[in-house]
Design a protein around this motif. Structure first.
Motif, PDB file in Angstrom:
ATOM      1  N   VAL A   1      50.699 -64.829  48.817  1.00  0.00           N
ATOM      2  CA  VAL A   1      50.477 -65.220  47.425  1.00  0.00           C
ATOM      3  C   VAL A   1      49.321 -66.205  47.437  1.00  0.00           C
ATOM      4  N   PHE A   2      48.231 -65.828  46.812  1.00  0.00           N
ATOM      5  CA  PHE A   2      47.039 -66.651  46.869  1.00  0.00           C
ATOM      6  C   PHE A   2      47.077 -67.746  45.811  1.00  0.00           C
ATOM      7  N   GLY A   3      46.236 -68.749  46.019  1.00  0.00           N
ATOM      8  CA  GLY A   3      46.257 -69.950  45.191  1.00  0.00           C
ATOM      9  C   GLY A   3      45.810 -69.721  43.758  1.00  0.00           C
ATOM     10  N   PRO A   4      46.044 -70.717  42.896  1.00  0.00           N
ATOM     11  CA  PRO A   4      45.703 -70.606  41.480  1.00  0.00           C
ATOM     12  C   PRO A   4      44.196 -70.595  41.256  1.00  0.00           C
ATOM     13  N   VAL A   5      43.801 -69.945  40.178  1.00  0.00           N
ATOM     14  CA  VAL A   5      42.405 -69.913  39.763  1.00  0.00           C
ATOM     15  C   VAL A   5      42.318 -70.516  38.374  1.00  0.00           C
ATOM     16  N   ARG A   6      41.411 -71.460  38.184  1.00  0.00           N
ATOM     17  CA  ARG A   6      41.235 -72.097  36.889  1.00  0.00           C
ATOM     18  C   ARG A   6      40.014 -71.519  36.196  1.00  0.00           C
ATOM     19  N   LEU A   7      40.192 -71.105  34.959  1.00  0.00           N
ATOM     20  CA  LEU A   7      39.122 -70.453  34.218  1.00  0.00           C
ATOM     21  C   LEU A   7      38.755 -71.236  32.971  1.00  0.00           C
ATOM     22  N   THR A   8      37.448 -71.270  32.667  1.00  0.00           N
ATOM     23  CA  THR A   8      37.022 -71.775  31.374  1.00  0.00           C
ATOM     24  C   THR A   8      37.283 -70.693  30.331  1.00  0.00           C
ATOM     25  N   LEU A   9      37.133 -71.042  29.062  1.00  0.00           N
ATOM     26  CA  LEU A   9      37.350 -70.059  28.001  1.00  0.00           C
ATOM     27  C   LEU A   9      36.408 -68.875  28.158  1.00  0.00           C
ATOM     28  N   GLN A  10      35.138 -69.130  28.466  1.00  0.00           N
ATOM     29  CA  GLN A  10      34.164 -68.044  28.577  1.00  0.00           C
ATOM     30  C   GLN A  10      34.419 -67.203  29.833  1.00  0.00           C
ATOM     31  N   GLU A  11      34.864 -67.828  30.918  1.00  0.00           N
ATOM     32  CA  GLU A  11      35.236 -67.067  32.110  1.00  0.00           C
ATOM     33  C   GLU A  11      36.459 -66.199  31.833  1.00  0.00           C
ATOM     34  N   ALA A  12      37.389 -66.731  31.064  1.00  0.00           N
ATOM     35  CA  ALA A  12      38.584 -65.969  30.698  1.00  0.00           C
ATOM     36  C   ALA A  12      38.206 -64.749  29.865  1.00  0.00           C
ATOM     37  N   ARG A  13      37.248 -64.933  28.958  1.00  0.00           N
ATOM     38  CA  ARG A  13      36.763 -63.794  28.158  1.00  0.00           C
ATOM     39  C   ARG A  13      36.154 -62.716  29.052  1.00  0.00           C
ATOM     40  N   ALA A  14      35.400 -63.128  30.086  1.00  0.00           N
ATOM     41  CA  ALA A  14      34.796 -62.167  31.008  1.00  0.00           C
ATOM     42  C   ALA A  14      35.876 -61.396  31.771  1.00  0.00           C
ATOM     43  N   VAL A  15      36.932 -62.089  32.190  1.00  0.00           N
ATOM     44  CA  VAL A  15      38.045 -61.422  32.878  1.00  0.00           C
ATOM     45  C   VAL A  15      38.731 -60.437  31.937  1.00  0.00           C
ATOM     46  N   TYR A  16      38.889 -60.819  30.695  1.00  0.00           N
ATOM     47  CA  TYR A  16      39.526 -59.936  29.711  1.00  0.00           C
ATOM     48  C   TYR A  16      38.696 -58.659  29.521  1.00  0.00           C
ATOM     49  N   PHE A  17      37.378 -58.809  29.401  1.00  0.00           N
ATOM     50  CA  PHE A  17      36.506 -57.645  29.258  1.00  0.00           C
ATOM     51  C   PHE A  17      36.628 -56.725  30.476  1.00  0.00           C
ATOM     52  N   ALA A  18      36.631 -57.308  31.683  1.00  0.00           N
ATOM     53  CA  ALA A  18      36.744 -56.509  32.902  1.00  0.00           C
ATOM     54  C   ALA A  18      38.070 -55.751  32.927  1.00  0.00           C
ATOM     55  N   THR A  19      39.118 -56.405  32.438  1.00  0.00           N
ATOM     56  CA  THR A  19      40.435 -55.774  32.399  1.00  0.00           C
ATOM     57  C   THR A  19      40.447 -54.597  31.431  1.00  0.00           C
ATOM     58  N   ARG A  20      39.840 -54.778  30.261  1.00  0.00           N
ATOM     59  CA  ARG A  20      39.786 -53.690  29.289  1.00  0.00           C
ATOM     60  C   ARG A  20      38.994 -52.500  29.841  1.00  0.00           C
ATOM     61  N   LEU A  21      37.922 -52.791  30.545  1.00  0.00           N
ATOM     62  CA  LEU A  21      37.117 -51.718  31.137  1.00  0.00           C
ATOM     63  C   LEU A  21      37.917 -50.966  32.191  1.00  0.00           C
ATOM     64  N   MET A  22      38.667 -51.696  33.017  1.00  0.00           N
ATOM     65  CA  MET A  22      39.499 -51.068  34.031  1.00  0.00           C
ATOM     66  C   MET A  22      40.555 -50.178  33.392  1.00  0.00           C
ATOM     67  N   LEU A  23      41.150 -50.641  32.310  1.00  0.00           N
ATOM     68  CA  LEU A  23      42.205 -49.881  31.649  1.00  0.00           C
ATOM     69  C   LEU A  23      41.683 -48.555  31.118  1.00  0.00           C
ATOM     70  N   ARG A  24      40.455 -48.543  30.612  1.00  0.00           N
ATOM     71  CA  ARG A  24      39.895 -47.319  30.028  1.00  0.00           C
ATOM     72  C   ARG A  24      39.684 -46.226  31.074  1.00  0.00           C
ATOM     73  N   SER A  25      39.504 -46.621  32.328  1.00  0.00           N
ATOM     74  CA  SER A  25      39.278 -45.611  33.373  1.00  0.00           C
ATOM     75  C   SER A  25      40.524 -45.343  34.203  1.00  0.00           C
ATOM     76  N   ALA A  26      41.636 -46.017  33.902  1.00  0.00           N
ATOM     77  CA  ALA A  26      42.872 -45.817  34.660  1.00  0.00           C
ATOM     78  C   ALA A  26      43.672 -44.665  34.064  1.00  0.00           C
ATOM     79  N   ASP A  27      44.222 -43.811  34.924  1.00  0.00           N
ATOM     80  CA  ASP A  27      45.039 -42.709  34.427  1.00  0.00           C
ATOM     81  C   ASP A  27      46.469 -42.772  34.949  1.00  0.00           C
ATOM     82  N   GLU A  28      46.807 -43.849  35.673  1.00  0.00           N
ATOM     83  CA  GLU A  28      48.173 -44.046  36.133  1.00  0.00           C
ATOM     84  C   GLU A  28      48.454 -45.536  36.307  1.00  0.00           C
ATOM     85  N   ARG A  29      49.705 -45.887  36.211  1.00  0.00           N
ATOM     86  CA  ARG A  29      50.095 -47.291  36.248  1.00  0.00           C
ATOM     87  C   ARG A  29      50.097 -47.821  37.675  1.00  0.00           C
ATOM     88  N   ASP A  30      49.517 -49.002  37.838  1.00  0.00           N
ATOM     89  CA  ASP A  30      49.543 -49.704  39.121  1.00  0.00           C
ATOM     90  C   ASP A  30      50.436 -50.932  38.944  1.00  0.00           C
TER      91      ASP A  30
END
Length: 322
Positions: free
Chosen positions: A71-100
């Motif tokens: 279990v790796f350590g915590p990561v602290r994000l600024t609001l804008q970094e959090a937005r970037a992670v959210y965008f990356a997550t949405r992009l990943m979801l659009r190309s996923a065809d099965e649940r991980d």
């Protein structure tokens, strides 16, 4: 900085070095971190007893226990970094065809660490991800490949390629794992093919992680090859100068996007635009061009032009018969 803070910082750094290097000695840690070997020995004991990090001592070197779930350590994000992670997550979801399930778990933890508004959007994404169909065989293969990839261990895989009905077996040194719009792939040296190959994880039937270690090949070169491909999957050393003319009705869509590192855009009379790219293979771009229908005309190479013309003619014939 208090002693407690210094100790916590050392523990995090020691664990990072263990993960990164595979094994280290107390002398190496003491030299790198600037503390005595006695202090490092106490820190390693604390990693085991207080933080539950599973370690092994062999040949006067410490390493993580094979198969250990970290279990790796915590990561602290600024609001804008959090937005970037959210965008990356949405992009990943659009190309996923099965649940991980590992991905769902990770996103739940990320959502818990985000500010209120963004946390709600991330949790909505987690729900969407959780609704995808489950494929236990795919997840098991992906997990074992991840273990082999992280530890630089050879894996024996049984796979069924798109061109062969029967399963085949090969040893692979996994250099890279990557998720693309067309699926998740492992790239590495295949003993059967005696060269670096790509394998779609969906087509892998079984994975056995061996204890044989390997030295990764030129990963940067492989990554560069994939970056030059159209869809991030095909490895190749060929060079195809592709030129495609797009009509004025879709020209703005072509101009506003970044399609490829080698792209060049040239204006055409009447408001159209020509897209020029250099590719190692025509395989991935062919269906993309076909999807633009009459709005795209291949100028070259002739092989791509003929393929698109033939497939569109066949499609039109299907509609005429209907």
């Amino acid at each position: 900085m208090t002693e407690q803070t210094r100790r916590a910082t050392r523990l995090v750094r020691i664990r990072e070095l263990l993960v990164k290097r595979g094994n280290v000695s107390c002398a190496e840690l003491a030299s790198e971190l600037g503390y005595s070997q006695r202090t490092i020995q106490r820190d390693i004991a604390a990693l085991e007893s207080e933080l539950g990090v599973p370690l092994e001592y062999e040949g006067r070197r410490w390493k993580l226990m094979p198969g250990a779930k970290l279990v790796f350590g915590p990561v602290r994000l600024t609001l804008q970094e959090a937005r970037a992670v959210y965008f990356a997550t949405r992009l990943m979801l659009r190309s996923a065809d099965e649940r991980d399930p590992d991905g769902v778990s990770a996103l739940e933890k990320v959502a818990d660490a985000l500010p209120g508004g963004l946390a709600g959007h991330m949790r909505r994404t987690v729900v969407e991800y959780g609704r995808l169909p489950s494929n236990s065989a795919y997840i098991e293969s992906l997990r074992r490949l991840t273990e082999a990839w992280a530890a630089n261990h050879t894996a024996t895989i049984s796979y069924r390629s798109a061109s062969h009905a029967n399963a085949r077996t090969t040893d692979i040194d996994p250099y890279l794992l990557d998720h693309t719009q067309s699926g998740t792939y492992v790239f590495g040296y295949s003993s059967e093919h005696r060269e670096v190959r790509s394998f779609k994880v969906d087509r892998i039937l079984e994975v056995l992680v061996t204890q044989r270690e390997f030295e990764p090949g030129d990963v940067e070169h492989i990554a560069e090859q994939l970056r030059r491909s159209w869809g991030g999957v095909v490895l190749g050393e060929e060079h195809h100068e592709v030129q495609i003319d797009f009509s004025a009705s879709v020209a703005s869509r072509i101009r506003e996007s970044y399609w490829h590192p080698s792209q060049q855009l040239d204006d055409l009379p009447g408001g159209g635009v020509r897209l020029c790219v250099n590719l190692p293979s025509l395989l991935e771009i062919t269906p993309w061009v076909r999807g633009w229908g009459p709005e795209a005309v291949v100028v070259g190479p002739q092989a791509l032009r003929d393929e698109i013309a033939s497939s569109l003619k066949a499609a039109a014939a299907n509609y005429q018969r209907a």
